[in-house]
Design an enzyme around this catalytic site. Structure first.
Site, PDB file in Angstrom:
ATOM      1  N   ASP A 581       0.784  -1.308  -0.135  1.00  0.00           N
ATOM      2  CA  ASP A 581       0.062  -0.068  -0.144  1.00  0.00           C
ATOM      3  C   ASP A 581       0.725   1.350  -0.069  1.00  0.00           C
ATOM      4  O   ASP A 581       1.382   1.836  -1.227  1.00  0.00           O
ATOM      5  CB  ASP A 581      -0.863  -0.095   1.141  1.00  0.00           C
ATOM      6  CG  ASP A 581      -1.934  -1.247   1.089  1.00  0.00           C
ATOM      7  OD1 ASP A 581      -1.552  -2.167   0.319  1.00  0.00           O
ATOM      8  OD2 ASP A 581      -3.063  -1.041   1.761  1.00  0.00           O
ATOM      9  N   GLU A 815      -4.447  -7.177  13.073  1.00  0.00           N
ATOM     10  CA  GLU A 815      -3.773  -6.965  11.704  1.00  0.00           C
ATOM     11  C   GLU A 815      -2.342  -6.425  11.663  1.00  0.00           C
ATOM     12  O   GLU A 815      -1.405  -6.869  10.865  1.00  0.00           O
ATOM     13  CB  GLU A 815      -4.644  -5.905  11.064  1.00  0.00           C
ATOM     14  CG  GLU A 815      -4.023  -5.487   9.854  1.00  0.00           C
ATOM     15  CD  GLU A 815      -4.957  -4.298   8.916  1.00  0.00           C
ATOM     16  OE1 GLU A 815      -4.862  -3.972   7.957  1.00  0.00           O
ATOM     17  OE2 GLU A 815      -5.688  -3.674   9.752  1.00  0.00           O
TER      18      GLU A 815
END
Length: 845
Positions: A581, A815
């Site tokens: 990302d 996460e």
């Protein structure tokens, strides 16, 4: 006699022409020439027109053909047979908890399954309606997740709400032609700190999802005793709702009952339908205690919106039946599904029979877990082993079966198109935030699951590869079906065919090959050979797609496509396709970029392609040659080694002199304040970008080490180990941070609304690769063997301890983890690749 006179021949000459006659002749000749030339021009023009028309229609045909390629599936036979998930072929896996996006629900592995599920809410609470159904981080539960789940026969889950805990259990029993029977048991207990026993409403439901029919069977005036139904995949069946009791074989508890029978236009509407049917007119009247009004399902009336102009929903409506039972804790309720084709069942799977079956399955799970991962033999405590079982179980319980169509687009399509309908059996990263399939996540998921059940891995990879189009492209995010679509922001729905994702499925294939090679004499190795034979034609196309569409500007270099194009808004344009990302790349995206992580993925993939081809007796020389070229550390150094940074780096058009600033807005004199546009935060570039190595030190810099591309005697390992161990760069007590603390973009926001993501936090998937690589280099002869061994022990210990500690403290696996405090952050539960902690505990790489 007279003399003969000699005869003289005379030449006839044309009479002299007059001047005007001569000109007339020239004019006729000129006119004739003009007529001839005109005809030629006309003929050429006609020819050009015909050619242009042919070319125009050919171009239209080609463009149309190219435009259709994006939605044309690969012509090779499917890896998986069309009925591979059916009750006839795979009865033991037909029913399952394949709805990871809801707290508790089951369905079959079929396109239009009858689905079952559970909702609940606390009565008489401070909040008006606190209905729980789909997994939402906003529900702020203290914890939820599977503590035990074998992926096939049973599962046990704990859901900790504010002042009570629900334990959901299910167990299956084979029989008949439609996947057999199953039973749910829900046990509710109040927390010891709760001031009084809460009253809870449980809502069990079944929805036909456009296939089959459901009929409610009501007893005792308003208690829904059972649902009978039929569908193509299930035949006739019955769902029975038993009355609540205080415990197994105990007396029944007082309860109030309500039910709802209506139709639903789609599974994503179920929560809304229940919410809009709720009414407070019902009275909860226990034998002892005050009478109070409670909230329950009543008649469903769709919400009226007088301004709504949308056309009627064209989808076929489905039967939807809800059974609500309202009861005070503690209590236990069982729900029984019985297949009409199971005729020889010895008894019902309820009460002590269910308990006995559950205990048997739990014992088998415990035994298999130790046999597979050996955590007890490695000296882990019972608490650590319980955590390991939960991590594995949540990934198994997070397997979903999805069916639907992706929305895709290529450069040849003016508008997005619907991809062909397809099925996907896959694990999901997060039940609350990412309850759908992600291509690069799945390769990591299957590293763990392949150790537990290789059949799950074969089926998952087969489903993913069967979604490939004729070009060799697989949409990297699979949003299949209305339930999945309802969880995705609109800007992420359309998938573009120039965009890749790291080909991590090769990691899982590598594991299957190693398992096969270690068990050549066993029957268990045969399914993998058969699977690889069916997979290989598409696998070749998939690899070739990467090797042609993601090439870089130099021979044997590679570049991720799909970087953000609006460079004015981002501090550093994201590269979502890389999986990393917002990790810093070249500040100004261009075709001159070279990405070191993609280079390493291609090196790994070419080697595995060569291994598979050789195993199958297929031509493998081209893959071998490419792998040898890419494995050449001299080429790697030439393309990606930065002497200035002493690290492997991307290359591109780059400047460090960038920052985010509020843009200046010109306001004409006298303009009303409400008409002044809001000033945005935009990127300010103060230095001219130049082609250079991108001096970002972090995960991308480690890839030649992470994927074992570096030779064990490479002096570059010295620099990598030094950077990894430096606490001012990558080392933390919780794992390796994603970006060096001294990097200019460390923990910097990418936009005013876009918090740092891969710019500092600790991610478990990359840390797993680091631990795995250290294990590799510590077991390979070379000058850095001892350093690798010491780093291995410390890094592995840090990661395991922190992930475990955060699980105990928060109830979740996360996460990512804060690189300064170790606290879990991001989406939760995240029992996708963060569950790889189990493999680190087991030291299985």
């Amino acid at each position: 006699m007279g003399r003969q006179r000699k005869r003289v021949g005379t030449v006839e000459t044309a009479p002299l022409q007059r001047k005007d006659e001569k000109l007339s002749t020239f004019h006729r000749k000129d006119k004739k020439k003009k007529v001839d030339i005109g005809k030629v021009f006309i003929n050429i023009s006609i020819g050009l027109c015909i050619f242009s028309l042919i070319w125009f229609f050919y171009a239209l045909y080609m463009r149309s053909s190219l435009a259709r390629r994006v939605v044309t599936l690969h012509p090779s036979p499917p890896v998986l047979d069309a009925n591979s998930t059916s009750a006839k072929v795979s009865p033991e896996r037909f029913w399952g908890s394949y709805r990871p996006q809801v707290y508790f629900g089951m369905k079959t592995r079929s396109p239009k399954s009858v689905v079952t599920g559970m909702m609940w809410m606390r009565q008489f609470s401070d909040t008006d309606v606190n209905l729980r159904h789909t997994c939402e981080q906003g529900d702020r539960l203290q914890g939820y997740g599977w503590t035990m789940h074998d992926g096939i026969n049973f599962g046990v889950q704990e859901i900790r709400d504010n002042d009570f805990t629900l334990t959901t259990e299910f167990v299956k029993r084979m029989g008949g032609d439609h996947g057999g029977d199953w039973t749910w048991r829900i046990t509710a207990k109040q927390h010891s700190a709760a001031p009084q026993a809460p009253v809870i409403s449980l809502m069990f439901y079944a929805a036909a999802d456009t296939q089959g029919s459901l009929e409610a069977q009501v007893e005792e005036r308003n208690r829904l005793a059972s649902i009978t139904g039929s569908s193509e995949e299930l035949g006739n069946f019955k769902i029975t709702f038993r009355k609540p009791v205080t415990g197994e074989q105990s007396s029944a508890k007082y309860a109030s009952y309500n039910h709802l029978q209506t139709v639903s236009p789609g599974l994503e509407k179920l929560t809304d339908i229940v919410k809009h049917s709720l009414n407070r007119r019902f009275v909860y009247s226990p034998p002892s205690g005050e009478k109070r009004h409670y909230i329950a399902v009543d008649t469903y009336r769709p919400p009226h919106n007088p301004n709504q102009q949308n056309p009627a929903d064209p989808r076929k409506e489905s039967d939807f039946v809800v059974h609500q039972v309202t009861v005070q804790t503690p209590f236990q309720i069982e729900v029984l599904f019985e297949s009409g084709s199971s005729r020889d069942r010895p008894n019902q799977l309820v009460g002590s029979v269910m308990t006995e079956e559950l205990e048997k399955r739990k014992a088998e799970f415990d035994s298999k877990f130790e046999e597979t991962f050996g955590l007890k033999s490695k000296g882990f405590s019972q608490a650590h082993i319980k955590f390991g079982k939960a991590a594995l179980s949540n990934m198994l319980g997070g397997m979903g079966y999805f069916y639907g169509q992706s929305v895709v687009q290529s450069v040849y399509n003016e508008y997005p198109l619907l991809y062909p309908e397809g099925a996907l059996f896959t694990a999901v990263p997060s039940r609350s935030f990412f309850p759908r399939g992600f291509l690069w996540d799945e390769g990591f998921h299957q590293l763990l699951l392949s150790k537990w059940d290789p059949q799950v891995t074969r089926e998952s990879i087969g489903h993913w590869i069967d979604l490939m189009n004729v070009e060799g492209w697989i949409p990297r995010e699979q949003i299949l079906g209305d339930e999945a679509l309802s969880k995705v922001p609109s800007e992420f729905v359309v998938q573009r065919n120039e965009n890749a994702n790291p080909p991590t499925l090769f990691l899982a294939l590598q594991e299957l090959i190693e398992q096969h090679s270690a068990n050549l004499d066993k029957a268990s190795s045969q399914p993998t050979m058969h699977f690889l034979q069916r997979l290989f034609p598409k696998l070749k196309t998939w690899f070739e797609w990467y090797n042609t569409t993601q090439t870089g500007p130099k021979p044997n270099s590679y570049r991720w496509r799909g970087r953000d194009k609006d460079t004015n808004l981002f501090l550093n344009p994201k590269t979502l396709t890389s999986g990393l990302d917002d990790y810093p790349r070249a500040s100004h995206p261009s075709a001159e970029e070279r990405h070191v992580d993609l280079y390493c993925w291609m090196t790994l993939s070419s080697g595995i392609m060569a291994s598979i081809a050789q195993l199958l007796g297929e031509p493998h020389q081209d893959y071998d040659i490419l792998h040898q070229v890419l494995s050449d550390n001299n080429l790697l150094n030439e393309l990606h080694w930065s002497e200035q940074l002493h690290a492997f780096s991307d290359f591109g058009n780059h400047t460090e002199d960038v920052s985010l600033k509020q843009e200046k807005v010109y306001v004409p004199h006298g303009q009303p304040r409400h008409q002044i546009p809001v000033a945005r935060i935009v990127r300010s570039v103060r230095g001219k970008p130049e082609l250079q190595y991108v001096n970002a030190l972090g995960y991308v810099s480690l890839f030649p080490f992470l994927l074992h591309i570096l030779q064990p005697d490479s002096p570059k390992l010295e620099h990598i180990f030094r950077d990894m161990r430096d606490s001012n760069k990558l080392w933390t007590p919780y794992g390796l941070r994603s970006l060096s603390k001294v990097d200019p973009l460390y923990m910097k926001r990418n936009t005013e609304h876009d918090a740092p993501y891969w710019r500092g936090p600790v991610w478990i998937n990359i840390n797993y690769l680091a631990v795995r690589a250290l294990h590799h280099y510590s077991n390979t002869e070379g000058p850095y063997k001892e350093k690798a061994s010491a780093l291995y022990e410390d890094l592995r210990t840090n990661i395991i301890n922190n992930v475990y500690r955060q699980y105990v403290e928060t109830g979740f696996i996360w996460e990512q983890y804060n690189d300064r405090t170790g606290k879990g952050q991001g989406s939760h539960p995240f029992t996708g690749w963060s569950a790889l902690t189990v493999l680190m505990m087991a030291e299985q790489y």
